[in-house]
Structure formats: structure tokens, C-alpha cells
Design a protein around this motif. Structure first.
Motif, short mmCIF file in Angstrom:
data_model
loop_
_atom_site.label_atom_id
_atom_site.label_comp_id
_atom_site.label_asym_id
_atom_site.label_seq_id
_atom_site.Cartn_x
_atom_site.Cartn_y
_atom_site.Cartn_z
N MET A 1 0.78 -0.97 -0.01
CA MET A 1 -0.26 -0.05 0.13
C MET A 1 0.88 1.39 0.05
O MET A 1 1.70 1.38 0.64
N THR B 1 1.91 5.32 0.36
CA THR B 1 1.57 6.20 1.50
C THR B 1 0.28 7.17 1.09
O THR B 1 -0.56 7.24 2.11
N ILE C 1 -2.62 4.97 2.21
CA ILE C 1 -2.99 5.04 3.95
C ILE C 1 -3.21 6.39 4.34
O ILE C 1 -4.14 6.18 5.10
N LEU C 2 -2.64 7.45 3.86
CA LEU C 2 -3.15 8.67 4.27
C LEU C 2 -4.73 8.85 3.98
O LEU C 2 -5.33 9.59 4.87
N ALA D 1 -7.16 6.59 3.73
CA ALA D 1 -7.80 5.94 4.41
C ALA D 1 -7.93 6.35 6.09
O ALA D 1 -8.94 6.50 6.54
N LEU D 2 -6.49 7.06 6.28
CA LEU D 2 -6.78 7.73 7.80
C LEU D 2 -7.44 9.03 7.68
O LEU D 2 -8.29 9.28 8.81
N LYS E 1 -11.44 7.97 7.87
CA LYS E 1 -11.87 7.70 9.21
C LYS E 1 -11.85 8.75 10.09
O LYS E 1 -12.07 8.50 11.53
N GLU E 2 -11.36 9.86 9.64
CA GLU E 2 -11.36 11.13 10.40
C GLU E 2 -10.17 10.92 11.65
O GLU E 2 -10.53 11.73 12.75
N ILE E 3 -9.18 10.23 11.39
CA ILE E 3 -8.25 10.10 12.50
C ILE E 3 -7.34 11.32 12.43
O ILE E 3 -6.70 12.00 13.13
N ILE E 4 -6.71 12.04 11.12
CA ILE E 4 -5.71 12.95 10.78
C ILE E 4 -6.66 13.77 10.07
O ILE E 4 -7.44 13.63 9.08
N GLN F 1 -2.65 17.71 8.41
CA GLN F 1 -1.45 16.62 8.97
C GLN F 1 -1.19 15.92 7.85
O GLN F 1 0.11 15.32 7.80
N ILE G 1 1.31 17.39 5.65
CA ILE G 1 2.47 17.40 6.34
C ILE G 1 3.35 16.08 6.37
O ILE G 1 4.40 16.06 5.92
N ILE G 2 2.61 14.90 6.75
CA ILE G 2 3.01 13.77 6.49
C ILE G 2 3.83 13.33 5.21
O ILE G 2 4.52 12.98 4.72
N TYR H 1 6.79 15.09 4.48
CA TYR H 1 7.89 14.30 5.04
C TYR H 1 8.39 13.16 4.31
O TYR H 1 9.43 12.99 4.20
N LYS I 1 11.99 13.13 2.94
CA LYS I 1 12.79 12.43 4.02
C LYS I 1 14.23 11.72 3.41
O LYS I 1 13.90 11.08 2.33
N GLN J 1 -3.89 9.74 18.49
CA GLN J 1 -4.32 9.23 17.01
C GLN J 1 -3.44 7.71 16.77
O GLN J 1 -4.35 6.91 16.09
N LEU K 1 -6.09 5.34 18.03
CA LEU K 1 -7.19 5.44 17.33
C LEU K 1 -7.26 4.66 16.07
O LEU K 1 -7.97 3.92 15.58
#
Lengths: 321, 380
Positions: free
Chosen positions: A1, A3, A6-7, A9-10, A13-16, A20, A23-24, A27, A31, B32, B35
């Protein structure tokens, strides 16, 4: 999967939040690529090749170079390495010390091997220790133990333990225990059992008393294997087998129950394998000829039992994680 | 092909692991991360390397004694047919247990399922191979390839993937060897085949096969390099044509293979550094080492000991200066340590095995190449 997937999906689900996520993702794309392990492995390989090559060259040219010169060079290198490690070392502490200096670990390793070379050379050429071989072995052992605790170096510790074992005439390196120890010799067998058990005890104490508790793994692994194998062989071949049986069972039990605390489950495996061997042997031996037929059923059922245990060991041992 | 393991859980596992990585870089808060764990649940039984090995060993013991147990019943009427029947029964039983355990104990490459899978494939292959007895190597390769591919598609197991790869290359190699022209073109055929497999494998996007994909890519890269390696081609050529000479004869197109031997590893390393691809980098480094070996095998002016010394000194210098140079990241490369050292304990044991031999009594005699504790001493 990837990046982005995954972002996505996150965020779905309202996790991030969206910010954010961006930003990730920036990064992840920017990186740097770490070469840490590759470079360390090359360094280690370099030390291994260099010391081997130097050793052989000295051996081949022993008549032409002049002994004083060789000794002076090795002694100088050893002293330099020792000086370097000291200069870049942190104050002593009973807990784990993380040295930010990138080389001192490897320089210490180089120093230890060079010291061995130096000592071997002195003995070979000048009979420096005469026939007191014990002294010749115990000196580096003491230095290595000192280095291990002073500079917090697990490599030096395992070299020290190896030295201690060879002082008793034993080989302790995990891959060579069976091949290179003459356990037919009663004195060696008993000293292997005692030394191994002592090392396990020291490992246990260093964990309980918080004296360099990260050293306990090395003590357990080196000592535990030595003691377990020696006691197994003693149990199989000697007439005082019952003592070996007790030692072996105690060690296996200790390792299995220690799995409650341990982060690493290598000792659970050791306990299960050694315990299984010793128990199976004591079950099957009294059967004599019938063992061949009963054996098939026994191994079939018991290995199923072990698998069941390993699948559910957390439940049995009350491990919560 | 229906997949044996729960694909949603595998995806969730991957998400959770990535989240943990981001957490360690402070890109996510602890809340997070927690979660993430609750919203993306997975319930696989993954017991860690050592318990896994225990499960694997005892799984294999159990399987082999199960076969022994079955054959007790037919011991009196031993023939090829009964043997096939016993193998088939065993195979059915192994696969039944495998599926049962995966479902009920939530296994995911946990050791015992690997053991059962290998035992099952082994048992299933026996009657098939007996049926085609004496059919020739290529037929066996083809049969193995079919069975292993089916198993890989369902279970995504690494060893079966390796088996597929080997069967495919052995098949092509065997077919090429049947013709004289094929023998001459074998290196090129292997290189082309690995390039084709590589480009096809690259297209796999499914996370279920992620590890298999990595393995296959790595294998293709290694074969591609070895197919073009001068040493392998020259010695292989001598071996295939059964020329038992002290020095293998020079090969055709030698300059081309010189080029391959030098360029491929450098290309791998360069690509790995540029694209931040660790697989390319590491395989490139190994290939580079082998290229050096190839060079010294034919041209080296130094004795082995001098080579060791020079190589060691060079490696130390290169590594040390690279570590110094990358103290602050440059060109997108860094010397930063990713996370904690996980294998520090095992490293220490490796040291004991390689370096830690204190001079014992016989060590003082400097046996050929065994300098007292100098590190070459594997012998005592």
C-alpha cells in the motif's frame, strides 16, 4: 500500500486532518535515505578483513620484518584505540549508556582483537607467559570484562565470556558448542554445566538488580546454551544423569517462566526445545525395544501438544500483551 | 485465486505499522496512533521470530511422524500405489489442518502454517511425480512450477515463491541446454528472462503479495547480474562443455561480459541511492563485492593476505569517511539511525562467534591463517 492510500484511509476515518496528511506526505517524499546499517556493516566487515589480513601477513613475514617492529606497531595501534575509546567515552553508569560518538563502539572492537593479536604474538615469539596459559587467557578476559562494563559494549562482553570459557578449556560460541567441546571428558562436562549455570545466574542478577540489565541477554544466551547442552549430554551418557536431568529441567523451567518478563522470546524457545528433549528421552529410555513403536505415537502427540502450547503460550503463562 | 489469509487484516496491519513509524517521528500523536489501532483492527497471531521457529520445527516433526503413523497401517502391502495413496491421504490431512488452523487460530505466516504448507505440497507432489516417472527433467520442472504457482497465489508464501522462480529458470535452462546454440546463448537467455520476470513482477500492486514481490525482484536482479558476470560465464562455459583444464579457456564476447560485470553493480547501487530503493542498493553492494572477487580471480597481483588487508583498510576508510561525510544529510542521503537497534543482542553473539576466540593453548602456534584471535580463526 502506498503512502497516499494510507493517508487517504486515515483521513476518511477522520483520524488525521487534511493538513496533517499533507505534512506527512511531504515528509515522506523529502525524507533522506538512511545508509546507517549499510555503512555499519561495511565497517564491521572491514575490521574483520583487516585484522585477518594483518594477522596472516605478520605470520608469513615473521622472519623478515623484525619482531620489535611488529610488536611496536600492534602495541601502538592497540594503545591508540584504547586512548580513542577512553577519550570519547561517557561516564560510567549501571544503566544503558548510549554513546553518541559514531566510531567508539567499533574502535573498541578493533582494540580488543588487536590486543589478542599482540598477546598471542608475545607468547609465540618470546614465551612471555611461559607455560602459564591460564594467565595468558585470563588477562584479556579481565580487560574485556572491564571494557564491556566501562564502555557499555555487548560485543566486548561476549568476547570476555568467551575468554572465561576458554580459560576452563571450553568453547562457548553458539555454533561451535557441540562441534568443538569434548564432552566425553568428565571434568569439562561438569565445568560447562557449572559455568553455564553461573552465567545464567549472573544474567538473572543483572536483570533483577538493574546492573547493566541489557547485558542479561548475552549472559542468558551464551550461558544457557552451554549449560543446557552439557547437561543434556551428561544426562544421556553419564551414570550421574539424574543430577544433569535436574539441572536441565530447572534451566528449561526457568527459561519458560522467564518469558513472562522477557521482551524476547528466544528463551521460551530454548526452554521448550531443551525441556522437550530431556523429557522425551526420560520417557522413552525405560521402554527399551518398545520405544520404536510407542515413539511414533509419542512424538506425534507430544509435538501436537507443543504446538498447542506455543499457539497459546500467552494464555498459559499469563502474558497480557 | 481465493486468498487464504484475511486481506483486510493484512491491509490494516500495514496501516498500523506505518502509523507506528510516523508516531516515532512525532508526525502522529499517541492518541491518533491508538485510534488507528482501534479503527483498523487485525487479529493475526504473530508470535515473533523465535516462537515462530519453534512452531515451524515442531510442525515439521509432527507432519513427518504423521506420515510415519499412516504408513504403519500399510506397512505389509508396500508398493508404489499404496505409497501414492498414503501421500494423498497425508496431503489432504495437511491441507485440511492448514485451512482449519488459519481460520480458527488466525495464523499469518506463523510457522506452523508454513510447515503444514510445505508438508502438504511435498505430499501432494509425490504421487504426481510417481505418475510421470522417467518423463525427464523439464516435465518435473513444469509440474513443480504449476503446483507451486497455485500454492503461492493462495498462500503468498516466500519459500514456494522461491520454488516457482527456481523451477521456471531450471525449465528454461534445461530447454536451452538441449541445443548447442542454446548453450552459447544461455547467459543472454537468463538475463532476458530475469528482465522480463522483473518487469512483470513490478506491476503487482496487491499488498497480499508484497513480500513475494520483493523476493522475486531481488532474485531477478541477482540472476540478471550473475548471467552477465564474467567469472560465472567463463567457469560455467568450461563446466558445461566438460573442459577439464586447469584454467578455463577465454570466452567469446569477453569485453561485453567485462562491461556487464562492472556496469551492472554500479548501476544497481546508483539506482538504489537515487531512487531510495534499499533492495537495489544492498544487492548492488553484494554484486559489487562479487565483481571484485571476479577481478582478483583472474588478474590479482597480490597474495590473499595482502588482499584481505587492503580490502579491509579500504572498507574501513570508505565506511568511516562516508559516516563522517553524511553527518549532516546530503543529496537526500543520511546516516540517521532508524529507530532503536533491534538486533544489538544478536550482533554481540556474532562478535563472540567471529572475533572472540582468546588464544587457547594451540592458538599460539599460528596455524596457517589462524592468527591468534585475529579473526580469520574459524578453526578453533
Amino acid at each position: 500500500m502506498s503512502t497516499p492510500a494510507i493517508l487517504k484511509a486515515l483521513t476518511e476515518k477522520e483520524i488525521i486532518s487534511e493538513e496533517q496528511a499533507s505534512i506527512i506526505s511531504s515528509y515522506e517524499t523529502s525524507k533522506p535515505f538512511s545508509l546507517h546499517w549499510e555503512l555499519r556493516s561495511i565497517l564491521y566487515l572491514g575490521i574483520l578483513l583487516f585484522t585477518s589480513g594483518a594477522g596472516i601477513i605478520i605470520y608469513e613475514n615473521i622472519d623478515t620484518i623484525g619482531h620489535q617492529v611488529i610488536i611496536a606497531i600492534i602495541a601502538f595501534l592497540t594503545a591508540f584505540c584504547f586512548y580513542y575509546t577512553f577519550k570519547h567515552s561517557l561516564p560510567f553508569s549501571w544503566s544503558e549508556v548510549r554513546n553518541p560518538n559514531k566510531f567508539s563502539d567499533y574502535v573498541l572492537l578493533l582494540e580488543c582483537t588487536l590486543f589478542l593479536a599482540l598477546e598471542g604474538y608475545l607468547q609465540f615469539q618470546y614465551k612471555f607467559f611461559g607455560s602459564r596459559y591460564g594467565l595468558a587467557i585470563i588477562i584479556p578476559t579481565i580487560i574485556f570484562f572491564f571494557s564491556a562494563y566501562r564502555f557499555d559494549h555487548r560485543g566486548a562482553l561476549s568476547m570476555a565470556i568467551t575468554g572465561l570459557a576458554s580459560w576452563l578449556g571450553l568453547t562457548i560460541a553458539p555454533m561451535s558448542i557441540l562441534a568443538e567441546n569434548d564432552f566425553g571428558n568428565e571434568r569439562l562436562l561438569i565445568s560447562a554445566m557449572i559455568l553455564g549455570s553461573l552465567l545464567v545466574l549472573i544474567g538473572w542478577l543483572s536483570e533483577e538488580k538493574e546492573l547493566k540489565r541489557h547485558f542479561s541477554f548475552t549472559y542468558f544466551l551464551l550461558g544457557g546454551n552451554l549449560a543446557s547442552i552439557a547437561s543434556l549430554i551428561g544426562f544421556f551418557t553419564k551414570d550421574y544423569g539424574i543430577i544433569c536431568f535436574i539441572v536441565s529441567i530447572c534451566l528449561s523451567g526457568f527459561f519458560i517462566f522467564r518469558a513472562r518478563k522477557a521482551q524476547s522470546l528466544v528463551f521460551l524457545l530454548m526452554g521448550v526445545v531443551y525441556g522437550y528433549l530431556v523429557l522425551s528421552y526420560s520417557v522413552l529410555r525405560p521402554l527399551g525395544d518398545a520405544a520404536a513403536i510407542v515413539g511414533v505415537y509419542y512424538v506425534l502427540l507430544s509435538s501436537a501438544g507443543i504446538i498447542y502450547f506455543l499457539l497459546n503460550f500467552k494464555k498459559f503463562l499469563g502474558i497480557k500483551k | 485465486m481465493r486468498k487464504a489469509y484475511n486481506i483486510t487484516w493484512i491491509e490494516n496491519l500495514h496501516i498500523v505499522q506505518t502509523a507506528a513509524k510516523w508516531k516515532s517521528k512525532n508526525l502522529l500523536t499517541s492518541e491518533q496512533e491508538a485510534l488507528v489501532k482501534t479503527k483498523f483492527p487485525e487479529h493475526f497471531y504473530r508470535p515473533g521470530l523465535f516462537v515462530k521457529s519453534g512452531l515451524f520445527i515442531f510442525g515439521l516433526i509432527g507432519c513427518s511422524f504423521f506420515a510415519g503413523f499412516l504408513s504403519i497401517f500399510v506397512a505389509d502391502m508396500a508398493s508404489e500405489n499404496t505409497f501414492s495413496v498414503v501421500s494423498l491421504i497425508a496431503a489432504v490431512a495437511y491441507f485440511f489442518f492448514l485451512e482449519h488452523l488459519i481460520k480458527n487460530n488466525k495464523l499469518y505466516h506463523s510457522g506452523i502454517d508454513n510447515a503444514l504448507l510445505y508438508a502438504g505440497i511435498g505430499a501432494a507432489m509425490t504421487p504426481v511425480f510417481l505418475l510421470f516417472e522417467g518423463a525427464g527433467f523439464a516435465v518435473y520442472c513444469m509440474l513443480a512450477l504449476i503446483i507451486l504457482t497455485v500454492a503461492t497465489l493462495r498462500y503468498a508464501d516466500l519459500l514456494t515463491t522461491l520454488g516457482c522462480f527456481l523451477a521456471l529458470f531450471a525449465l528454461v535452462g534445461d530447454l536451452m541446454m538441449k541445443f548447442p546454440i542454446g548453450k552459447a546463448l544461455l547467459p543472454f537467455a537468463l538475463m532476458i528472462l530475469s528482465a522480463i520476470v522483473f518487469s512483470q513482477v513490478r506491476l503487482i500492486r496487491n499488498i497480499y503479495y508484497q513480500e513475494c514481490k520483493m523476493l522475486l525482484q531481488g532474485l531477478c536482479m541477482v540472476v540478471f547480474y550473475l548471467g552477465g558476470n564474467y567469472f560465472i560465464v567463463r567457469e560455467g562455459n568450461a563446466m558445461l562443455n566438460e573442459l577439464h583444464l586447469p584454467i578455463s579457456p577465454q570466452i567469446d564476447f569477453a569485453p561485453l561480459f567485462y562491461l556487464f560485470t562492472t556496469a551492472i553493480p554500479i548501476g544497481y547501487i546508483f539506482f538504489g541511492l537515487k531512487k531510495h530503493d534499499r533492495l537495489f542498493l544492498i544487492i548492488g553492494l553484494f554484486c559489487f563485492g562479487f565483481s571484485i572477487y571476479t577481478y582478483r580471480h583472474y588478474f590479482s597481483p597480490l597474495t590473499p593476505a595482502q588482499e584481505l588487508l587492503v580490502a579491509g583498510a579500504l572498507l574501513i576508510t570508505i565506511a568511516a569517511s562516508a559516516i563522517k561525510y553524511l553527518h549532516t544529510p546530503k543529496f537526500g542521503l543520511s546516516d540517521e539511525q532508524d529507530g532503536r537497534r533491534k538486533l544489538a543482542n544478536l550482533e554481540a553473539i556474532l562478535v563472540a562467534q567471529n572475533l572472540g576466540q582468546t588464544p587457547a593453548e594451540k592458538g599460539f602456534e599460528f596455524g596457517g591463517g589462524n592468527f591468534g584471535g585475529g579473526g580469520a580463526g574459524e578453526v578453533y
